[in-house]
Design a protein around this motif. Structure first.
Motif, short mmCIF file in Angstrom:
data_model
loop_
_atom_site.label_atom_id
_atom_site.label_comp_id
_atom_site.label_asym_id
_atom_site.label_seq_id
_atom_site.Cartn_x
_atom_site.Cartn_y
_atom_site.Cartn_z
N GLY A 253 0.81 -1.22 0.00
CA GLY A 253 0.00 0.00 0.00
C GLY A 253 0.84 1.27 0.00
O GLY A 253 1.98 1.28 0.48
N CYS A 254 0.27 2.34 -0.58
CA CYS A 254 0.88 3.67 -0.46
C CYS A 254 0.26 4.35 0.75
O CYS A 254 -0.59 3.76 1.42
N ASN A 255 0.65 5.59 1.04
CA ASN A 255 0.08 6.25 2.20
C ASN A 255 -0.04 7.76 2.02
O ASN A 255 -0.60 8.20 1.02
N LEU A 256 0.50 8.54 2.97
CA LEU A 256 0.22 9.98 2.98
C LEU A 256 0.59 10.68 1.66
O LEU A 256 -0.15 11.53 1.17
N GLY A 257 1.75 10.34 1.09
CA GLY A 257 2.20 11.01 -0.14
C GLY A 257 1.15 10.93 -1.24
O GLY A 257 0.82 11.93 -1.89
N HIS A 258 0.59 9.76 -1.45
CA HIS A 258 -0.41 9.60 -2.49
C HIS A 258 -1.76 10.22 -2.10
O HIS A 258 -2.49 10.69 -2.97
N ALA A 259 -2.08 10.22 -0.81
CA ALA A 259 -3.33 10.86 -0.38
C ALA A 259 -3.26 12.37 -0.68
O ALA A 259 -4.20 12.96 -1.20
N LEU A 260 -2.11 13.00 -0.37
CA LEU A 260 -1.92 14.43 -0.67
C LEU A 260 -1.94 14.67 -2.18
O LEU A 260 -2.54 15.63 -2.67
N ALA A 261 -1.28 13.76 -2.92
CA ALA A 261 -1.18 13.92 -4.38
C ALA A 261 -2.55 13.82 -5.04
O ALA A 261 -2.85 14.57 -5.98
N GLN A 289 10.30 11.32 11.72
CA GLN A 289 10.71 10.73 13.00
C GLN A 289 10.23 9.29 13.13
O GLN A 289 10.97 8.41 13.56
N THR A 290 8.99 9.04 12.70
CA THR A 290 8.43 7.69 12.87
C THR A 290 9.17 6.66 12.00
O THR A 290 9.30 5.51 12.39
N ALA A 291 9.59 7.11 10.82
CA ALA A 291 10.24 6.16 9.89
C ALA A 291 11.71 6.55 9.70
O ALA A 291 12.27 6.40 8.61
N GLU A 292 12.34 7.04 10.77
CA GLU A 292 13.68 7.64 10.67
C GLU A 292 14.72 6.70 10.03
O GLU A 292 15.42 7.07 9.10
N GLU A 293 14.78 5.46 10.56
CA GLU A 293 15.81 4.54 10.06
C GLU A 293 15.60 4.21 8.59
O GLU A 293 16.53 4.19 7.80
N LYS A 294 14.34 3.94 8.25
CA LYS A 294 14.05 3.58 6.85
C LYS A 294 14.36 4.75 5.91
O LYS A 294 14.87 4.56 4.81
N LEU A 295 14.04 5.96 6.33
CA LEU A 295 14.28 7.12 5.46
C LEU A 295 15.79 7.39 5.30
O LEU A 295 16.22 7.91 4.27
N LYS A 364 0.35 8.38 12.59
CA LYS A 364 -1.09 8.67 12.54
C LYS A 364 -1.31 10.08 11.97
O LYS A 364 -0.57 11.00 12.31
N VAL A 365 -2.31 10.22 11.10
CA VAL A 365 -2.56 11.50 10.45
C VAL A 365 -3.93 12.03 10.88
O VAL A 365 -4.92 11.30 10.81
#
Ligand SMILES: [Fe+2]
Length: 378
Positions: A253-261, A289-295, A364-365
């Motif tokens: 799944g995608c998330n915030l980026g695609h919701a904004l787009a 911050q939540t996905a710090e390591e992955k980013l 959470k958004v």
């Protein structure tokens, strides 16, 4: 490690000149009458496929517009309804493939396209579907999603397992003539799929491996493909990246980026790829911050090509993405595409309506979060 994942993916034939296999595929599917669905600008490629299919009855429907509406979809369905076709070939970028796969299915379902918007509303399987992308970005050829513009210029979405292709035929050679702008924007869409699926709450080791491969390939090849469209190695890498990123987001799944787009794309009539690019740095900052390591991993992969890892000051993921956009000629300022502060409330509400995407976001958004995010947009 305890997560059990149901991994979905249609059959794929991938490689340079894969298109030459089309007649064998059509024969093996026992198809007799075929409709190629494409846009007017892609008529030469459709003609090429018709030539490869001499001996079969082939029609071309080339009236799909750059941002297809539900009206276009209805016209396409009407052409298929009484035509006696057994197979649809979708040819072009994601927007055409979205029309092709929905038309192939809805011509065997009663009512109007409106009846099937949303999740799992389609009851009957449709015609056989072969999807052939000529861009490297949307991943539509491997997903069960179709996106359209409704009468109010809002993006509306249809999800159904019946929308999966019987075959995704992916030939990087078909992307060689893609203009710079479309190469850049669709490439950023693929990057959005890769990053969002990687940080998704629904990610798994299977999807993460695909997301990471896509990010690595895009870091290595997107700028090269934009600078020199005839670079077949870069084109191959971008086709591969778009395919694996598509499979990753199909499953994670995608998330915030695609919701904004989806919100800004509909409001300002901006292409999907460009909308994803414009909103990606803001979504990444929100999740920093939540996905710090992955980013950090994302940054490392995108910077690898230029040796930027060795520089003293470590760039954030958002800065790295903005630099990539600059390097491929994308103006990253939403204000230059019509964004106005008065629109923030409406944009935030449209974003929040994409709950199916937001549920996968690592942080959470809330509506207030999205309003604050848009207040920072330039
Ligand atoms: Fe996308």
């Amino acid at each position: 490690m305890d997560k059990i994942q149901n991994f979905r993916c249609p059959r794929i034939v991938f490689g340079n000149r894969a298109i030459e296999k089309i007649a064998d595929e059509i024969k093996s599917q026992n198809s007799k009458k075929i409709m190629i669905i494409t846009s007017k600008s892609n008529r030469p490629n459709a003609q090429k496929i018709r030539d490869l299919l001499s001996g079969f009855e082939v029609e071309i429907f080339d009236a799909v517009e750059p941002e297809p509406s539900l009206g276009t979809l209805s016209k396409c369905i009407e052409s298929l309804k009484n035509g006696g076709h057994d197979t649809v070939i979708g040819l072009w970028g994601g927007i055409v493939l979205d029309v092709a796969k929905a038309a192939a299915v809805l011509c065997k379902n009663p009512g109007t396209p409106h009846d099937y918007l949303g999740i799992d509303k389609i009851k009957n399987a449709g015609l056989k579907k072969i999807l052939i992308p000529t861009t490297s970005g949307t991943g539509s050829e491997v997903t069960h999603v179709s996106v359209f513009l409704d009468e109010n210029k809002k993006k509306v979405v249809m999800y159904s397992p019946y929308l999966f292709a019987d075959l995704a035929l992916i030939d990087p050679v078909l992307t060689l003539s893609l203009p710079k702008k479309i190469t850049a924007e669709t490439g950023m869409d693929a990057l959005g799929h890769a990053i969002e699926s990687y940080i998704s709450l629904n990610a798994s080791p299977l999807t993460e491996s695909l997301s990471l491969k896509a990010i690595e390939l895009i870091g290595k090849s997107l700028q090269l493909a934009v600078e020199d469209g005839s670079n077949l190695e870069a084109r191959y890498n971008m086709s591969l990246a778009a395919t694996v990123a598509g499979i990753a987001f199909l499953n994670a799944g995608c998330n915030l980026g695609h919701a904004l787009a989806l919100a800004v794309g509909g409001k300002y009539n901006i292409s999907h790829g460009l909308s994803v690019a414009l909103m990606m740095p803001y979504a990444v900052e929100f999740n920093a911050q939540t996905a710090e390591e992955k980013l950090k991993v994302v940054c490392g992969l995108l910077c690898e090509k230029k040796g930027e890892k060795k520089s003293k000051k470590k760039k954030s993921a958002a800065e790295t993405i903005r630099d990539l956009m600059k390097s491929i000629g994308i103006d990253g300022h939403l204000t230059n595409y019509g964004f106005r502060a008065e629109d923030i409330k409406e944009l935030a509400e449209t974003t929040m309506a994409a709950s199916r995407l937001l549920v996968n976001n690592p942080r959470k958004v809330t509506l207030e979060d999205v309003v604050r995010l848009f207040e920072r947009v330039k």
